[in-house]
Scaffold this motif. Structure first.
Motif, mmCIF file in Angstrom:
data_model
loop_
_atom_site.group_PDB
_atom_site.id
_atom_site.type_symbol
_atom_site.label_atom_id
_atom_site.label_comp_id
_atom_site.label_asym_id
_atom_site.label_seq_id
_atom_site.Cartn_x
_atom_site.Cartn_y
_atom_site.Cartn_z
ATOM 1 N N HIS A 90 -59.351 -6.889 67.174
ATOM 2 C CA HIS A 90 -59.662 -6.862 65.738
ATOM 3 C C HIS A 90 -58.846 -5.786 65.026
ATOM 4 O O HIS A 90 -58.304 -6.013 63.922
ATOM 5 N N ALA A 91 -58.753 -4.618 65.661
ATOM 6 C CA ALA A 91 -57.971 -3.536 65.056
ATOM 7 C C ALA A 91 -56.498 -3.907 64.962
ATOM 8 O O ALA A 91 -55.829 -3.598 63.965
ATOM 9 N N LEU A 92 -55.980 -4.598 66.010
ATOM 10 C CA LEU A 92 -54.576 -4.998 65.991
ATOM 11 C C LEU A 92 -54.322 -6.035 64.898
ATOM 12 O O LEU A 92 -53.312 -5.955 64.179
ATOM 13 N N ARG A 93 -55.253 -6.996 64.758
ATOM 14 C CA ARG A 93 -55.083 -8.002 63.695
ATOM 15 C C ARG A 93 -55.124 -7.341 62.322
ATOM 16 O O ARG A 93 -54.318 -7.673 61.434
ATOM 17 N N ASN A 94 -56.053 -6.419 62.135
ATOM 18 C CA ASN A 94 -56.125 -5.727 60.846
ATOM 19 C C ASN A 94 -54.845 -4.953 60.564
ATOM 20 O O ASN A 94 -54.360 -4.913 59.425
ATOM 21 N N TRP A 95 -54.300 -4.348 61.595
ATOM 22 C CA TRP A 95 -53.057 -3.595 61.407
ATOM 23 C C TRP A 95 -51.909 -4.529 61.016
ATOM 24 O O TRP A 95 -51.123 -4.212 60.117
ATOM 25 N N VAL A 96 -51.828 -5.682 61.697
ATOM 26 C CA VAL A 96 -50.764 -6.645 61.380
ATOM 27 C C VAL A 96 -50.921 -7.149 59.945
ATOM 28 O O VAL A 96 -49.937 -7.227 59.190
ATOM 29 N N HIS A 97 -52.154 -7.485 59.556
ATOM 30 C CA HIS A 97 -52.385 -7.962 58.187
ATOM 31 C C HIS A 97 -52.049 -6.878 57.160
ATOM 32 O O HIS A 97 -51.457 -7.174 56.107
ATOM 33 N N ARG A 98 -52.427 -5.647 57.468
ATOM 34 C CA ARG A 98 -52.130 -4.556 56.540
ATOM 35 C C ARG A 98 -50.621 -4.353 56.395
ATOM 36 O O ARG A 98 -50.095 -4.199 55.278
ATOM 37 N N GLU A 99 -49.915 -4.386 57.487
ATOM 38 C CA GLU A 99 -48.456 -4.226 57.424
ATOM 39 C C GLU A 99 -47.803 -5.422 56.734
ATOM 40 O O GLU A 99 -46.802 -5.270 56.022
ATOM 41 N N GLN A 100 -48.389 -6.625 56.928
ATOM 42 C CA GLN A 100 -47.839 -7.805 56.251
ATOM 43 C C GLN A 100 -47.989 -7.682 54.742
ATOM 44 O O GLN A 100 -47.080 -8.041 53.978
ATOM 45 N N ARG A 101 -49.150 -7.161 54.313
ATOM 46 C CA ARG A 101 -49.348 -6.968 52.878
ATOM 47 C C ARG A 101 -48.369 -5.942 52.325
ATOM 48 O O ARG A 101 -47.868 -6.089 51.203
ATOM 49 N N VAL A 102 -48.085 -4.912 53.100
ATOM 50 C CA VAL A 102 -47.115 -3.912 52.657
ATOM 51 C C VAL A 102 -45.739 -4.542 52.506
ATOM 52 O O VAL A 102 -45.025 -4.322 51.510
ATOM 53 N N LEU A 103 -45.342 -5.384 53.502
ATOM 54 C CA LEU A 103 -44.036 -6.047 53.430
ATOM 55 C C LEU A 103 -43.981 -7.011 52.249
ATOM 56 O O LEU A 103 -42.960 -7.087 51.542
ATOM 57 N N ASP A 104 -45.083 -7.765 52.048
ATOM 58 C CA ASP A 104 -45.102 -8.691 50.911
ATOM 59 C C ASP A 104 -44.974 -7.929 49.589
ATOM 60 O O ASP A 104 -44.281 -8.377 48.658
ATOM 61 N N GLY A 105 -45.642 -6.786 49.487
ATOM 62 C CA GLY A 105 -45.530 -5.994 48.274
ATOM 63 C C GLY A 105 -44.112 -5.482 48.047
ATOM 64 O O GLY A 105 -43.615 -5.466 46.916
ATOM 65 N N LEU A 106 -43.459 -5.082 49.151
ATOM 66 C CA LEU A 106 -42.073 -4.622 49.017
ATOM 67 C C LEU A 106 -41.150 -5.757 48.602
ATOM 68 O O LEU A 106 -40.262 -5.585 47.752
ATOM 69 N N LEU A 107 -41.359 -6.943 49.221
ATOM 70 C CA LEU A 107 -40.506 -8.083 48.885
ATOM 71 C C LEU A 107 -40.741 -8.559 47.454
ATOM 72 O O LEU A 107 -39.846 -9.158 46.847
#
Length: 416
Positions: free
Chosen positions: A293-310
């Motif tokens: 669960h922690a790993l999935r949350n981390w991946v989702h959080r990093e994905q949101r950061v990348l989407d925000g940058l893009l």
């Protein structure tokens, strides 16, 4: 050393040995010199046959494998305020005697006092204070129990309920657990020496990683072996962690304070020494789920950061900054070209003016007006002639006019 008649007994030698009676007499004399003594111990045997004039007892040291024969008048036993049985702790007063006929020593007593509960508890408290002052109860001396011991050493009574509880609960929690069970007395005068022997054997076995000393509850007298100073010091010196599992609550033996872990009951000792395989598997599954669960949350959080940058304009349309400034760049280029052309025109006009001025002031215009330039050519450094003094007879000169030049020589008498 004197004999019974008051004479001096000669020293023995190979040529003059003592007879047995002399040695027996001397031993009896020395033992008799001890006089009256008070001795504490535990009664292990009582032999008082009806009709006899002497009762026989065995008084044992509770902390060592030592005992002495005791004799007394049967009436002394009958006058005791409490019944005297095997294991009773007593203080006796008597005189040591040597029986030369059998070559034995016994203690002839004239008084016997059972040690009461209050006195026993007072002695335990004094010992508690002594051991506490020495640091045997210090929490820093406590050793942690291993997570999953290779082998569990168990000291308990033979086929006792405490032994069954420890083994049953441990095997229920972890079926593969192994025990090295040592059966010993857990009360009475023989308990301490037997426990000490088995404790030393288990502590020396490298396979045994934790030792449990277990027994059920009991009276203060029953639990006395677990407050014995010899046993307590042996436990404190063990290199293997020791668990005290004496089933009791009101009267805590000192073993609970010296042991590395105190368990309220033998069942509690098994739970502390052996992990629960079901609980451990559930804990592992919970940890795996939490990690995923922690790993999935981390991946989702990093994905949101990348989407925000893009989504930012600088990354979504990276050429927009260049396009927005293209007009300014083009205008700047036009201005630069205009400025360069204007500068070139100005400089060309200036050059033309300077060329005209130079042409006006130059020698060519002077020659065109009819002037000539005379240069001597017969010297190492030809130069224009500025005076007739520079034109001696025979000098060769070059005369330059507007449309060419001619060479001439100066004759003597010519009028320059």
């Amino acid at each position: 050393m004197t004999s019974g008649s008051g004479g001096q007994t000669p020293a023995s030698s190979a040529d003059a040995p003592w007879p047995v009676r002399t040695l027996s007499f001397k031993l009896g004399e020395w033992i008799h010199r001890l006089g009256q003594v008070w001795v504490e111990g535990q009664i292990t045997q009582i032999n008082a046959r009806p009709g006899t004039r002497t009762a026989f007892l065995t008084l044992r040291d509770p902390a060592a494998d030592m005992s002495i024969s005791v004799t007394c008048d049967p009436s002394i036993l009958r006058r005791s305020p409490v019944p005297l049985t095997d294991g009773t702790r007593v203080v006796v007063c008597g005189r040591p005697n040597f029986y030369s006929g059998r070559g034995t020593v016994s203690l002839r007593i004239t008084e016997i006092r059972p040690v009461g509960i209050g006195e026993l508890l007072a002695r335990i408290e004094r010992l508690r204070g002594l051991l506490a002052a020495e640091g045997l109860f210090d929490a820093r001396r406590k050793r942690p129990l291993p997570f999953l011991p290779h082998t569990v050493g168990l000291i308990s009574g033979r086929a006792s309920a405490a032994q069954r509880d420890v083994v049953a609960v441990a095997e229920q929690r972890w079926a593969a657990v192994r025990f090295d069970i040592r059966d010993t007395p857990v009360q009475g005068p023989t308990a301490v020496p037997a426990i000490l022997t088995e404790l030393a054997a288990l502590d020396a076995d490298p396979r045994v990683q934790v030792i449990i000393i277990a027994r059920g509850g009991g009276s203060v007298e029953d639990l006395l072996p677990f407050s014995d100073e010899t046993l307590l010091r042996a436990v404190s010196e063990c290199s293997t962690p020791v668990v005290s599992a004496i089933g009791h609550e009101p009267d805590s033996p000192l073993l609970d304070l010296v042991a590395d872990v105190r368990a309220a009951t033998p069942t509690d000792a098994a739970k502390r020494a052996v992990p629960d395989v079901t609980a451990e598997l559930a804990s592992i599954a919970s940890l795996r789920e939490r990690s995923a669960h922690a790993l999935r949350n981390w991946v989702h959080r990093e994905q949101r950061v990348l989407d925000g940058l893009l989504a930012r304009p600088v990354l979504a349309r990276p050429l927009s900054m260049i396009d927005s400034r293209q007009e300014r760049v083009d205008a700047a280029l036009v201005d630069v070209r205009r400025s360069v052309r204007h500068l070139v025109t100005v400089e060309e006009h200036r050059n033309s003016q300077l060329a005209a001025r130079l042409a006006t002031l130059g020698p060519a215009q002077t020659l065109a007006r009819g002037y000539a330039v005379v240069q001597r050519t017969d010297i190492d450094h030809p130069h224009a002639v500025a005076s007739v003094d520079d034109l001696p007879a025979g000098a060769h000169v070059r005369i330059r006019v507007a449309d060419g030049s001619a060479f001439a020589s100066i004759r003597e008498g010519d009028d320059a």
